[in-house]
Design an enzyme around this catalytic site. Structure first.
Site, PDB file in Angstrom:
ATOM      1  N   VAL A   1      30.122  48.434  45.987  1.00 45.49           N
ATOM      2  CA  VAL A   1      29.834  48.593  47.418  1.00 45.49           C
ATOM      3  C   VAL A   1      30.343  49.963  47.862  1.00 45.49           C
ATOM      4  CG1 VAL A   1      30.189  47.662  49.735  1.00 45.49           C
ATOM      5  CG2 VAL A   1      30.023  46.108  47.773  1.00 45.49           C
TER       6      VAL A   1
ATOM      7  N   HIS B   1      33.662  44.558  42.418  1.00 43.16           N
ATOM      8  CA  HIS B   1      33.238  44.351  43.805  1.00 43.16           C
ATOM      9  C   HIS B   1      33.642  45.522  44.700  1.00 43.16           C
ATOM     10  CE1 HIS B   1      31.957  39.911  44.161  1.00 43.16           C
ATOM     11  NE2 HIS B   1      31.873  40.274  42.890  1.00 43.16           N
TER      12      HIS B   1
ATOM     13  N   ASP C   1      35.191  37.801  24.711  1.00 46.38           N
ATOM     14  CA  ASP C   1      34.442  37.726  23.463  1.00 46.38           C
ATOM     15  C   ASP C   1      32.943  37.705  23.757  1.00 46.38           C
ATOM     16  OD1 ASP C   1      34.025  35.166  24.476  1.00 46.38           O
ATOM     17  OD2 ASP C   1      35.517  34.238  23.168  1.00 46.38           O
TER      18      ASP C   1
END
Length: 363
Positions: free
Chosen positions: A113, A109, A284
């Site tokens: 941005v 995040h 996984d």
């Protein structure tokens, strides 16, 4: 008669000397021509001098020694930073396994941005600055800020006189979280800088959302120069961690076929969490197995099987976990190198949650 012989002998000697001089000049000139105009001199061994080649070797050796010394110091400093961050991250995940997924997401995040600039770490300032933390995609969702703050302090305490950005620390923390949860580790290059601002609206417009259809997702990743394959690989981050029920188990965000899997209270409070696959603490391929069985929790995840190209990558990763782990690590390196916006004011923050006193945070 004797006087005349002496004069003749002197004249012969002068002629001989002149001829010898001509020969020396000629030999010297020819040597210059043969050596591209460079006059090679034999320096008498009793002169305390060094030939130019020896001088060059000494200079190169000195430069190499200085370079090796600098490289050694740099590696030692970086090793200190990596060790300090890893200790904090490992401890945090030992205390709460979910934190590993949260730190990976926090890094994503941040970078998605306006590049990897630590902008998401800046706290709001009442009345003067609103950053990314309380933007809708992040509000009451992104977490791990205290771990990054602790890692920063650990670097300050353990590695004096080494300046490392908060963006670098976040990148290291994400890598170490991945390795701790069973993923493939990768190299994190240092050298990022911290922004003096953040982008509230950018978090809304640039980050992928649970309700995004495939076309929107592809466009958002393309805007960051990611291929479709890299997009599908990065989506695999949802193989670990949890999401808020109020986010993923509501109409438009949830995969209708998997809605019954939502283990949420009727009120859908922010404290209600839904695991994103059946092994939320292990990095996984189960996420892709679930998608192939139409059991992906989020709408934006399940639509990856609705296109021949993306569905092919889902199947590839479901069939071969090694390929997935390699592709994910490579995509994380690429994401971690997303540059800040052009013209951004940058610094190395002393405290990750606020700009330095000489800077002023602005929207």
């Amino acid at each position: 008669m004797g006087f005349r012989l002496s004069l003749l002998s002197l004249a012969v000697s002068l002629v001989a000397l002149a001829l010898a001089g001509v020969a020396i000049y000629r030999n010297t000139y020819e040597a210059m021509i043969m050596n591209n105009g460079s006059l090679l001199q034999n320096i008498s061994p009793d002169i305390d001098s060094l030939e130019s080649g020896e001088v060059s070797i000494l200079i190169l050796n000195d430069k190499k020694k200085n370079s090796d010394k600098y490289l050694s110091q740099q590696l030692t400093q970086e090793s200190c930073v990596f060790s300090a961050v890893k200790g904090v991250v490992d401890s945090a995940i030992d205390n709460e396994t979910r934190m590993g997924a949260s730190l990976i997401r926090l890094h994503f995040h941040d970078c998605f941005v306006d590049g990897c600039d630590g902008g998401i770490l800046l706290d709001d300032i009442n009345g003067t600055f609103t950053g990314e933390q309380n933007s809708p995609p992040n509000n009451n969702s992104v977490r791990g800020f205290e771990v990054i703050a602790q890692a920063k302090q650990s670097v300050v305490d353990s590695c004096p006189n080494i300046s490392v950005s908060c963006a670098d620390i976040l990148a290291i923390a994400a890598r170490d979280s991945l390795a701790k949860l069973g993923g493939q580790t990768y190299t994190v290059a240092l050298g990022r800088s911290d922004a003096t601002t953040a982008n509230f609206s950018g978090a809304i417009n640039q980050l992928p959302a649970p309700s995004d259809n495939l076309t929107v997702q592809i466009q958002k990743f393309s805007d960051k120069n990611f291929t479709v394959r890299e997009m599908v690989a990065l989506a695999g981050a949802h193989t670990v961690g949890f999401a808020r029920c109020s986010t993923v188990c509501t109409s438009g965000n949830v995969n209708p076929a998997a809605q019954l899997q939502c283990n949420c209270s009727a009120t859908l409070t922010d404290s209600d969490l839904q695991q994103l696959d059946t092994t939320p603490a292990v990095f996984d391929k189960v996420y892709y197995d679930n998608l192939n069985n139409n059991q992906g929790i989020m709408f934006s995840d399940q639509v990856l099987t609705g296109n021949t190209t993306t569905a092919g990558f889902v199947t590839t990763y479901s069939n071969n976990v090694t390929v997935f782990l390699e592709d994910f690590a490579a995509a994380m390196i690429k994401m971690g190198n997303l540059p800040p916006s052009a013209g951004a004011q940058l610094e190395i923050r002393d405290v990750c949650s606020r700009v330095n006193p000489t800077s002023v945070a602005s929207m």
